[in-house]
Motif scaffolding. Structure first.
Motif, PDB file in Angstrom:
ATOM      1  N   PRO A 137      38.183  62.040   8.893  1.00  0.00           N
ATOM      2  CA  PRO A 137      38.781  63.325   8.137  1.00  0.00           C
ATOM      3  C   PRO A 137      38.443  63.061   6.555  1.00  0.00           C
ATOM      4  O   PRO A 137      38.094  64.262   6.094  1.00  0.00           O
ATOM      5  CB  PRO A 137      40.277  63.380   8.389  1.00  0.00           C
ATOM      6  N   VAL A 138      38.732  61.895   6.128  1.00  0.00           N
ATOM      7  CA  VAL A 138      38.747  61.697   4.638  1.00  0.00           C
ATOM      8  C   VAL A 138      37.429  61.977   4.243  1.00  0.00           C
ATOM      9  O   VAL A 138      37.046  62.945   3.384  1.00  0.00           O
ATOM     10  CB  VAL A 138      39.121  60.171   4.241  1.00  0.00           C
ATOM     11  N   VAL A 139      36.486  61.346   4.977  1.00  0.00           N
ATOM     12  CA  VAL A 139      34.874  61.622   4.423  1.00  0.00           C
ATOM     13  C   VAL A 139      34.459  62.876   4.774  1.00  0.00           C
ATOM     14  O   VAL A 139      33.757  63.657   3.914  1.00  0.00           O
ATOM     15  CB  VAL A 139      34.102  60.496   5.333  1.00  0.00           C
ATOM     16  N   LEU A 140      34.863  63.609   5.920  1.00  0.00           N
ATOM     17  CA  LEU A 140      34.563  64.896   6.101  1.00  0.00           C
ATOM     18  C   LEU A 140      35.054  65.904   5.042  1.00  0.00           C
ATOM     19  O   LEU A 140      34.505  66.806   4.617  1.00  0.00           O
ATOM     20  CB  LEU A 140      35.106  65.412   7.381  1.00  0.00           C
ATOM     21  N   THR A 141      36.448  65.680   4.576  1.00  0.00           N
ATOM     22  CA  THR A 141      36.895  66.552   3.597  1.00  0.00           C
ATOM     23  C   THR A 141      35.957  66.248   2.239  1.00  0.00           C
ATOM     24  O   THR A 141      35.655  67.321   1.662  1.00  0.00           O
ATOM     25  CB  THR A 141      38.203  65.955   3.051  1.00  0.00           C
ATOM     26  N   THR A 142      35.456  65.081   1.906  1.00  0.00           N
ATOM     27  CA  THR A 142      34.792  64.786   0.734  1.00  0.00           C
ATOM     28  C   THR A 142      33.410  65.536   0.918  1.00  0.00           C
ATOM     29  O   THR A 142      32.857  66.082  -0.195  1.00  0.00           O
ATOM     30  CB  THR A 142      34.386  63.314   0.451  1.00  0.00           C
ATOM     31  N   PHE A 143      32.717  65.359   2.256  1.00  0.00           N
ATOM     32  CA  PHE A 143      31.633  66.213   2.115  1.00  0.00           C
ATOM     33  C   PHE A 143      31.770  67.674   2.114  1.00  0.00           C
ATOM     34  O   PHE A 143      30.894  68.169   1.379  1.00  0.00           O
ATOM     35  CB  PHE A 143      30.866  65.861   3.715  1.00  0.00           C
ATOM     36  N   GLY A 144      32.810  68.214   2.601  1.00  0.00           N
ATOM     37  CA  GLY A 144      33.183  69.454   2.422  1.00  0.00           C
ATOM     38  C   GLY A 144      33.218  70.021   1.060  1.00  0.00           C
ATOM     39  O   GLY A 144      32.748  71.023   0.519  1.00  0.00           O
ATOM     40  N   ASN A 145      34.001  69.167   0.134  1.00  0.00           N
ATOM     41  CA  ASN A 145      34.299  69.230  -1.465  1.00  0.00           C
ATOM     42  C   ASN A 145      32.794  69.310  -2.061  1.00  0.00           C
ATOM     43  O   ASN A 145      32.363  70.502  -2.685  1.00  0.00           O
ATOM     44  CB  ASN A 145      34.911  68.175  -2.014  1.00  0.00           C
ATOM     45  N   SER A 146      32.031  68.355  -1.555  1.00  0.00           N
ATOM     46  CA  SER A 146      30.653  68.358  -2.211  1.00  0.00           C
ATOM     47  C   SER A 146      29.803  69.680  -1.790  1.00  0.00           C
ATOM     48  O   SER A 146      29.339  70.286  -2.758  1.00  0.00           O
ATOM     49  CB  SER A 146      29.987  67.053  -1.756  1.00  0.00           C
ATOM     50  N   LEU A 147      29.857  70.050  -0.761  1.00  0.00           N
ATOM     51  CA  LEU A 147      29.252  71.169  -0.238  1.00  0.00           C
ATOM     52  C   LEU A 147      29.808  72.622  -0.874  1.00  0.00           C
ATOM     53  O   LEU A 147      28.780  73.141  -1.461  1.00  0.00           O
ATOM     54  CB  LEU A 147      29.119  71.230   1.441  1.00  0.00           C
ATOM     55  N   TRP A 148      30.849  72.747  -0.756  1.00  0.00           N
ATOM     56  CA  TRP A 148      31.415  73.950  -1.317  1.00  0.00           C
ATOM     57  C   TRP A 148      31.425  74.086  -2.938  1.00  0.00           C
ATOM     58  O   TRP A 148      30.816  75.104  -3.686  1.00  0.00           O
ATOM     59  CB  TRP A 148      32.897  74.426  -0.923  1.00  0.00           C
ATOM     60  N   LEU A 149      31.454  72.742  -3.591  1.00  0.00           N
ATOM     61  CA  LEU A 149      31.271  72.882  -5.222  1.00  0.00           C
ATOM     62  C   LEU A 149      29.671  72.994  -5.303  1.00  0.00           C
ATOM     63  O   LEU A 149      29.281  73.603  -6.139  1.00  0.00           O
ATOM     64  CB  LEU A 149      31.397  71.448  -5.515  1.00  0.00           C
ATOM     65  N   SER A 150      28.697  72.405  -4.480  1.00  0.00           N
ATOM     66  CA  SER A 150      27.147  72.594  -4.728  1.00  0.00           C
ATOM     67  C   SER A 150      26.885  74.109  -4.639  1.00  0.00           C
ATOM     68  O   SER A 150      26.117  74.583  -5.109  1.00  0.00           O
ATOM     69  CB  SER A 150      26.325  71.790  -3.866  1.00  0.00           C
TER      70      SER A 150
END
Lengths: 302, 312
Positions: B81-94
């Motif tokens: 879940p932590v990694v998924l959240t980070t990927f989510g952050n990266s994706l929406w920020l980008s």
């Protein structure tokens, strides 16, 4: 907006307008793809000002006089007269020195490895052109942060062979400048038709070294210069690889110094930005514009 | 290895070929060709060692544990879940900064239509875009600390003049939302660099043709300009997305702790000295990033090929 009475078919160049069709035609310059002068300057002005705000804020920040308020230029004077304390001085100048060394070595690596290969592919192996282009543009797809994961083990080998001198980073930097350097040089290679030139030289009995150094290189010197400048700019701005391989360069030094004295770090950041800006203006003036890879087309349509 | 550095040109030169008789031209060409293959060796070796090998290592380490045994456990960490959240952050920020950057950049490109290619405006815009888009990194983080940091120029100005405290709900500059403005700040210039060649490829004849068919400026854009530019626009949008997704320096300089986006998480994994085998976690994170990048860049090249149709 600037409607003229007559259709300017005669000034439209070689294309003659057929006005004998049934549909009523408009004056040719009635359709304006571009903005009017005023619109242009409004957009450029507003966006330009917005983009100047952070830069202005950096300048304002470096002029602050401490907690009491007010402004002075004492920090700038300190930077330019060498009045910095050793603690601030050392990391930044070590970093700057390292970055300049890296810039030079990276340019050498780029010129020595990339240029002969590009010339060779252009003249001798046109069928490899697409492969070369793919490889050279690949570093755009592979983020530096990913590359660094794999570079760490590679560099433990490199360190054993060449020592752990900071200049060895230039091998990695040679890779990250590839897309920029490739575009600048390719633009120039295509524009001067080196194939014909080299055939002419060969028919006069020139060998490969002669062709490379006395025929091709002088003809693409603009592209080479542009590629070198852009490589210098990339290297001076590089942070990711140096930071994660624990080397000191200008950017990592700036980050370290910014924690102790943000003012000095920002002054040097401003100077670096201005330097990169001047380099890029120079590239524009040289004419080996890196912004497009299709200059021949532009020429043809102009 | 030494070969790549000291003698890159030497193998290119086939010595003693000039004294061949003229009739042997084809034969001479053939020998030249076989000799010049050697000329490709230094560059190929360099690329294999410093681009190919690191990439492969980066992708493969995720499949091995600290002792070198094959494992899928780090790959499974991508589902954490932590990694998924980070990927989510990266994706929406980008995605967010790419869309805003593309729109603002396109408007700016529109304003540049008709500006003299060698004029002062173009040179300054080109050079400034290059600096901000490609070499800013750490420096942009400083710029935004000076602008909207706790003591930043705009922060102080808003507080003193209008009584607005932009950090009333806590300091967000050093968290993911704080990355939005700096990212837009380098996305817009990248859009200008990549999108303006597409606008330059709009031919004046098309405007003339529109006029001749009785159309105005609006119908020109509706039926010619926008349809022709749309593939380029979305291509550049994807490039901006990839650019933000892979960007590290600005975030690293701005957020000294925490791993809000994937590149920062890779840094955390690489520099961790406490947890064993973190190097391999970095590998699987790198794999995740590469997968996203490959998808995005493939779509990009597809769109650019579509766009190239009109740029002849």
């Amino acid at each position: 907006m600037t409607r003229t009475e007559t259709a300017r078919t005669d000034t439209a160049g070689t294309h003659t307008a057929r006005t004998d069709t049934a549909r009523p035609t408009r004056p040719i310059d009635d359709v304006h793809p571009g903005p009017s002068r005023r619109t242009r300057w409004i957009i450029v002005g507003i966006l330009g000002l917005l983009f100047l705000v952070p830069i202005a804020a950096m300048v304002e920040f470096t002029l602050r006089k401490g907690l009491g308020g007010g402004y002075d230029v004492s920090r700038w004077i300190a930077v330019f007269t060498g009045g910095l304390s050793a603690a601030e001085n050392k990391p930044i100048f070590t970093g700057l020195g390292n970055s300049l060394l890296l810039a030079v070595v990276t340019v050498v690596v780029m010129l020595v490895l990339l240029v002969p290969t590009m010339v060779l592919v252009r003249i001798r192996f046109p069928q490899l052109q697409r492969v070369l282009e793919f490889v050279c543009l690949l570093p755009i797809t592979i983020p530096a942060i990913v590359l660094v994961v794999g570079l760490a083990p590679v560099y433990s080998v490199v360190a054993r062979m060449f020592g752990s001198g900071v200049w060895t980073l230039a091998f990695a930097y040679g890779v990250i400048v590839l897309p920029y350097a490739y575009r600048s040089i390719q633009t120039n290679l295509v524009a001067v038709d080196v194939v014909t030139l080299s055939e002419a030289a060969r028919s006069l009995g020139a060998g490969w070294l002669t062709i490379l150094f006395r025929v091709v290189v002088p003809n693409i010197r603009r592209g080479l210069l542009a590629a070198s400048f852009i490589s210098v700019a990339v290297v001076l701005g590089e942070y990711t690889i140096a930071a994660l391989l624990n080397r000191v360069n200008l950017q990592t030094a700036l980050v370290v110094v910014s924690k102790a004295d943000p003012f000095i770090a920002i002054i040097f950041a401003l100077l670096a930005l201005v330097f990169a800006f001047v380099l890029l203006i120079a590239i524009g003036r040289i004419g080996g514009a890196p912004r497009t890879s299709k200059p021949s087309r532009k020429k043809a349509t102009a | 290895m030494t070969d790549t550095i000291t003698s890159p040109v030497a193998p290119v030169a086939p010595r003693g070929r000039d004294d061949l008789p003229r009739g042997a031209a084809t034969q001479r060409l053939r020998t030249l060709a076989s000799g010049s293959v050697l000329g490709l060796v230094p560059f190929t070796a360099y690329i294999v060692l410093f681009l190919g090998l690191p990439t492969v290592i980066a992708l493969v380490t995720g499949f091995f544990d600290g002792d070198g045994a094959f494992t899928l456990s780090y790959l499974a960490a991508l589902g954490n879940p932590v990694v998924l959240t980070t990927f989510g952050n990266s994706l929406w920020l980008s995605a967010l900064t790419a869309v805003i950057g593309a729109l603002v950049g396109a408007v700016f490109c529109y304003a540049l239509i008709g500006a003299k290619p060698t004029g002062a405006l173009r040179s300054v815009v080109d050079a400034a875009s290059g600096v901000l888009a490609q070499f800013g990194g750490v420096m942009l983080a400083f710029a935004f600390v000076a602008t909207i940091g706790i003591q930043g120029m705009i922060t102080v100005f808003l507080k003193n003049t209008f009584g607005i405290d932009i950090f009333a709900d806590g300091v967000w500059l050093y968290d993911t939302p704080g990355l939005i403005l700096p990212y837009i700040y380098f996305q817009v210039p990248l859009m200008i660099i990549t999108f303006s060649p597409a606008l330059e490829s709009l031919k004046p004849q098309w405007a003339e043709a529109t006029a001749m068919l009785g159309g105005g400026t609006l119908s020109y854009w509706r039926h010619v300009g926008v349809p022709v530019l749309l593939p380029s626009f979305f291509g550049c949008l994807l490039l901006l997305f990839a650019n933000a997704f892979s960007s590290f320096a600005t975030a690293a300089a701005l957020t000294s702790q925490g791993s809000q986006i994937v590149p920062l998480q890779i840094r955390g994994a690489l520099t961790s000295e406490t947890v064993l085998g973190q190097q391999n976690l970095a590998g699987s994170l790198a794999l995740g990033m590469i997968v996203v990048m490959i998808v995005v860049m493939s779509l990009y090249s597809l769109l650019m090929r579509r766009a190239a149709r009109w740029q002849r």
